[in-house]
Scaffold this motif. Structure first.
Motif, PDB file in Angstrom:
ATOM      1  N   GLN A  36       0.832  -1.209   0.000  1.00 47.57           N
ATOM      2  CA  GLN A  36       0.000   0.000   0.000  1.00 47.57           C
ATOM      3  C   GLN A  36       0.867   1.259   0.000  1.00 47.57           C
ATOM      4  N   ALA A  37       1.910   1.254   0.833  1.00 54.43           N
ATOM      5  CA  ALA A  37       2.795   2.427   0.904  1.00 54.43           C
ATOM      6  C   ALA A  37       3.505   2.652  -0.425  1.00 54.43           C
ATOM      7  N   ALA A  38       3.995   1.580  -1.034  1.00 55.08           N
ATOM      8  CA  ALA A  38       4.688   1.717  -2.317  1.00 55.08           C
ATOM      9  C   ALA A  38       3.742   2.206  -3.408  1.00 55.08           C
ATOM     10  N   LYS A  39       2.513   1.710  -3.403  1.00 55.42           N
ATOM     11  CA  LYS A  39       1.537   2.122  -4.416  1.00 55.42           C
ATOM     12  C   LYS A  39       1.151   3.588  -4.241  1.00 55.42           C
ATOM     13  N   LEU A  40       0.936   4.019  -2.989  1.00 60.30           N
ATOM     14  CA  LEU A  40       0.583   5.414  -2.744  1.00 60.30           C
ATOM     15  C   LEU A  40       1.709   6.351  -3.147  1.00 60.30           C
ATOM     16  N   TYR A  41       2.937   5.922  -2.933  1.00 62.89           N
ATOM     17  CA  TYR A  41       4.063   6.790  -3.299  1.00 62.89           C
ATOM     18  C   TYR A  41       4.144   6.959  -4.818  1.00 62.89           C
ATOM     19  N   THR A  42       4.016   5.892  -5.549  1.00 67.14           N
ATOM     20  CA  THR A  42       4.169   5.978  -7.009  1.00 67.14           C
ATOM     21  C   THR A  42       2.988   6.668  -7.674  1.00 67.14           C
ATOM     22  N   GLU A  43       1.774   6.527  -7.106  1.00 66.90           N
ATOM     23  CA  GLU A  43       0.584   7.055  -7.759  1.00 66.90           C
ATOM     24  C   GLU A  43       0.162   8.434  -7.255  1.00 66.90           C
ATOM     25  N   LYS A  44       0.462   8.747  -5.987  1.00 65.42           N
ATOM     26  CA  LYS A  44      -0.109   9.962  -5.404  1.00 65.42           C
ATOM     27  C   LYS A  44       0.932  10.898  -4.789  1.00 65.42           C
ATOM     28  N   TYR A  45       1.923  10.365  -4.129  1.00 63.82           N
ATOM     29  CA  TYR A  45       2.860  11.186  -3.364  1.00 63.82           C
ATOM     30  C   TYR A  45       4.274  11.141  -3.936  1.00 63.82           C
ATOM     31  N   HIS A  46       4.416  10.860  -5.225  1.00 62.62           N
ATOM     32  CA  HIS A  46       5.747  10.756  -5.802  1.00 62.62           C
ATOM     33  C   HIS A  46       6.478  12.094  -5.713  1.00 62.62           C
TER      34      HIS A  46
ATOM     35  N   LEU B 132       2.529  12.760   5.292  1.00 60.42           N
ATOM     36  CA  LEU B 132       1.360  12.734   4.411  1.00 60.42           C
ATOM     37  C   LEU B 132       0.543  11.461   4.602  1.00 60.42           C
ATOM     38  N   LEU B 133       1.211  10.342   4.812  1.00 59.53           N
ATOM     39  CA  LEU B 133       0.486   9.088   5.054  1.00 59.53           C
ATOM     40  C   LEU B 133      -0.346   9.175   6.329  1.00 59.53           C
ATOM     41  N   GLU B 134       0.228   9.759   7.374  1.00 57.25           N
ATOM     42  CA  GLU B 134      -0.509   9.865   8.635  1.00 57.25           C
ATOM     43  C   GLU B 134      -1.643  10.878   8.529  1.00 57.25           C
ATOM     44  N   GLU B 135      -1.425  11.948   7.760  1.00 56.84           N
ATOM     45  CA  GLU B 135      -2.421  13.011   7.661  1.00 56.84           C
ATOM     46  C   GLU B 135      -3.580  12.641   6.747  1.00 56.84           C
ATOM     47  N   HIS B 136      -3.289  12.024   5.606  1.00 56.70           N
ATOM     48  CA  HIS B 136      -4.325  11.782   4.598  1.00 56.70           C
ATOM     49  C   HIS B 136      -4.788  10.330   4.534  1.00 56.70           C
ATOM     50  N   GLU B 137      -3.947   9.378   4.921  1.00 56.41           N
ATOM     51  CA  GLU B 137      -4.296   7.963   4.763  1.00 56.41           C
ATOM     52  C   GLU B 137      -4.456   7.214   6.086  1.00 56.41           C
ATOM     53  N   ALA B 138      -4.211   7.903   7.216  1.00 59.22           N
ATOM     54  CA  ALA B 138      -4.295   7.268   8.538  1.00 59.22           C
ATOM     55  C   ALA B 138      -3.360   6.061   8.645  1.00 59.22           C
ATOM     56  N   VAL B 139      -2.217   6.136   7.996  1.00 59.06           N
ATOM     57  CA  VAL B 139      -1.190   5.081   8.060  1.00 59.06           C
ATOM     58  C   VAL B 139       0.027   5.689   8.728  1.00 59.06           C
ATOM     59  N   LYS B 140       0.417   5.135   9.875  1.00 60.79           N
ATOM     60  CA  LYS B 140       1.532   5.687  10.630  1.00 60.79           C
ATOM     61  C   LYS B 140       2.766   4.822  10.433  1.00 60.79           C
ATOM     62  N   LEU B 141       3.747   5.368   9.734  1.00 59.60           N
ATOM     63  CA  LEU B 141       5.015   4.686   9.487  1.00 59.60           C
ATOM     64  C   LEU B 141       6.152   5.652   9.780  1.00 59.60           C
ATOM     65  N   SER B 142       7.273   5.101  10.219  1.00 61.65           N
ATOM     66  CA  SER B 142       8.450   5.929  10.448  1.00 61.65           C
ATOM     67  C   SER B 142       9.164   6.183   9.122  1.00 61.65           C
ATOM     68  N   SER B 143       9.976   7.223   9.101  1.00 58.41           N
ATOM     69  CA  SER B 143      10.714   7.547   7.877  1.00 58.41           C
ATOM     70  C   SER B 143      11.717   6.453   7.526  1.00 58.41           C
ATOM     71  N   SER B 144      12.297   5.814   8.552  1.00 57.11           N
ATOM     72  CA  SER B 144      13.236   4.724   8.280  1.00 57.11           C
ATOM     73  C   SER B 144      12.523   3.512   7.689  1.00 57.11           C
ATOM     74  N   SER B 145      11.304   3.221   8.153  1.00 61.49           N
ATOM     75  CA  SER B 145      10.535   2.108   7.584  1.00 61.49           C
ATOM     76  C   SER B 145      10.183   2.397   6.124  1.00 61.49           C
ATOM     77  N   ILE B 146       9.811   3.634   5.858  1.00 54.58           N
ATOM     78  CA  ILE B 146       9.487   4.011   4.476  1.00 54.58           C
ATOM     79  C   ILE B 146      10.708   3.868   3.583  1.00 54.58           C
ATOM     80  N   ARG B 147      11.847   4.251   4.092  1.00 58.61           N
ATOM     81  CA  ARG B 147      13.071   4.126   3.301  1.00 58.61           C
ATOM     82  C   ARG B 147      13.340   2.668   2.950  1.00 58.61           C
ATOM     83  N   ARG B 148      13.180   1.783   3.934  1.00 50.28           N
ATOM     84  CA  ARG B 148      13.423   0.348   3.676  1.00 50.28           C
ATOM     85  C   ARG B 148      12.404  -0.215   2.696  1.00 50.28           C
ATOM     86  N   ILE B 149      11.146   0.241   2.817  1.00 45.39           N
ATOM     87  CA  ILE B 149      10.105  -0.267   1.916  1.00 45.39           C
ATOM     88  C   ILE B 149      10.392   0.147   0.482  1.00 45.39           C
TER      89      ILE B 149
END
Length: 427
Positions: free
Chosen positions: A71-81, A91-108
């Motif tokens: 889901q995170a990878a799809k949102l980044y490529t389609e909406k938040y690139h 942006l994920l926490e504000e608009h999608e109610a998905v709470k992830l750390s910046s380090s987790s996003i980097r690894r994903i």
């Protein structure tokens, strides 16, 4: 097994073989004697596998599911690139109610082979100047053209001012290009909301300084001051010390603001569906508040250095174009090819050929500034000359009469020629 685990196994085996003591083994592994004794018990009970990590091969309870990663990878490529890791997490926490750390996003994103655009760093480090201790001591102002709406609109310029002590963006506005009007609107926003700053830091654009800034030796000896631009005159009237930087690094606070805005503001405007410059200006105040909440800092000193804004001062009459003009005999003057006169009676008496200061506001209104008072002007209508639209008919050609004096010489010549020809024939 890892290299550390293999080292533990080797040391424990040497202790069991009598080649090392517990103290020597503890020193080799950087452990205490009690920890070495525990390792010996684990090895004696389970063998070498007893010294390996028990969670190896297991999925941690706090590990992210593959669905969340997809889901995170799809949102980044389609909406938040285009967003960086920290901004994407917000942006994920504000608009999608998905709470992830910046380090987790980097690894994903790395695991999904999604590459992010990285800014090229400067090769030479520049030591940042220490912040001013009080808010309002210094503002830094600048403008930059950029594709703020990506391919949805042409490139236009963002004008902004930032407080040096707190990092608060005190005002910002979008304009088609870098201009005096944009800087004037930014200053008006900041002054009305926070107050009048003590100083202003800008570059050396001709908006801020007059092209004829250098004085001759004769002018310096005569005591003349340097001419100011229209913007510089407004700063002098508000008693703001205007400093013109020689290098961009000198006003690094506002230069780094552009990096942040170009990284974040573009995506925020895209998410709001902004497509025009006018819509961008409507959305800008809310985005500035969001930016200030996250990036503004507390100054070293709590006392503010701002000078309280006097509501009686009309800033529209301060940020103007100023030109000297000479009044005519009918209290009229010429400005930009238009004849003006007073819009209403005033208490001042002006003699003919009196030099006055004409000011033109950002809205286009023209006025005379005299003794701290604004005297509005109005256009005068020029009298229209009435021209005769009838076209003159061409005059009829006149043929002189046979007995006209003009013909006397011609008639005599004709008579002589006739007599001469008759004589020749008779001969």
């Amino acid at each position: 097994m890892t290299r550390a685990e293999m080292k533990k196994v080797l040391v424990v085996e040497k202790i069991f073989g009598g080649q090392m003591t517990n103290s020597e083994g503890a020193a080799a592994l950087g452990l205490t004697n009690r920890q070495v004794i525990r390792l010996k018990k684990q090895y004696d009970a389970e063998g070498a596998e007893g010294l390996t990590h028990k969670n190896r091969g297991r999925t941690p309870k706090h590990a992210l599911s593959e669905a969340v990663k997809d889901q995170a990878a799809k949102l980044y490529t389609e909406k938040y690139h285009g967003s960086n890791n920290c901004h994407f997490a917000e942006l994920l926490e504000e608009h999608e109610a998905v709470k992830l750390s910046s380090s987790s996003i980097r690894r994903i994103l790395l695991a999904k082979d999604i590459k992010q655009v990285r800014k090229r760093r400067r090769s030479k480090a520049h030591q940042p100047r220490e912040r001013k201790p009080q808010a309002g001591m210094l503002w830094q102002i600048d403008a930059t053209p950029y594709a703020w709406l990506e391919d949805r609109a042409p490139v236009f310029a963002l004008h902004a001012a930032i407080d040096d002590a707190t990092g608060t963006v005190v005002g910002a506005v979008f304009r088609p290009n870098e201009c005096r009007e944009g800087y004037s609107l930014v200053m008006q926003q900041g002054i009305k909301m926070y107050g009048v700053p003590l100083g202003l830091y800008s570059d050396r654009h001709t908006i801020f300084r007059s092209p004829n800034e250098k004085l001759t030796v004769e002018q310096e000896l005569a005591g003349e001051t340097k001419p100011l631009s229209h913007f510089g005159k407004a700063m002098a009237e508000l008693h703001i010390e205007h400093i013109k930087a020689i290098t961009p690094q000198a006003k690094g606070r506002v230069e780094r603001l552009w990096v942040t805005f170009q990284d974040r503001l573009v995506i925020e405007l895209r998410l709001l569906g902004v497509k025009t410059l006018e819509e961008a200006n409507e959305a800008l105040p809310g985005l500035l508040q969001k930016h200030n909440r996250k990036f503004a800092v507390q100054p070293k000193m709590a006392d503010s250095a701002y000078v309280k804004y006097d509501a009686h001062i009309n800033l529209n009459h301060v940020f103007t174009i100023r030109k000297p003009r000479q009044l005519g005999h009918g209290n009229t003057l010429s400005h930009n090819g238009i004849i003006y006169t007073f819009a209403k009676p005033n208490a001042f008496r002006f003699d003919a050929k009196t030099t006055v200061e004409v000011r033109q506001t950002l809205s286009g209104d023209v006025l005379i500034w005299h003794n701290g008072h604004a005297l509005p002007l109005k256009e005068t209508e020029k009298p229209k000359r009435v021209t005769d639209t009838k076209k003159a008919m061409p005059a009829q050609p006149r043929k002189p009469a046979d007995n006209h004096p003009w013909r006397n010489g011609w008639n005599q010549k004709q008579v002589k020629n006739t007599t001469k020809s008759t004589t020749v024939q008779a001969t």
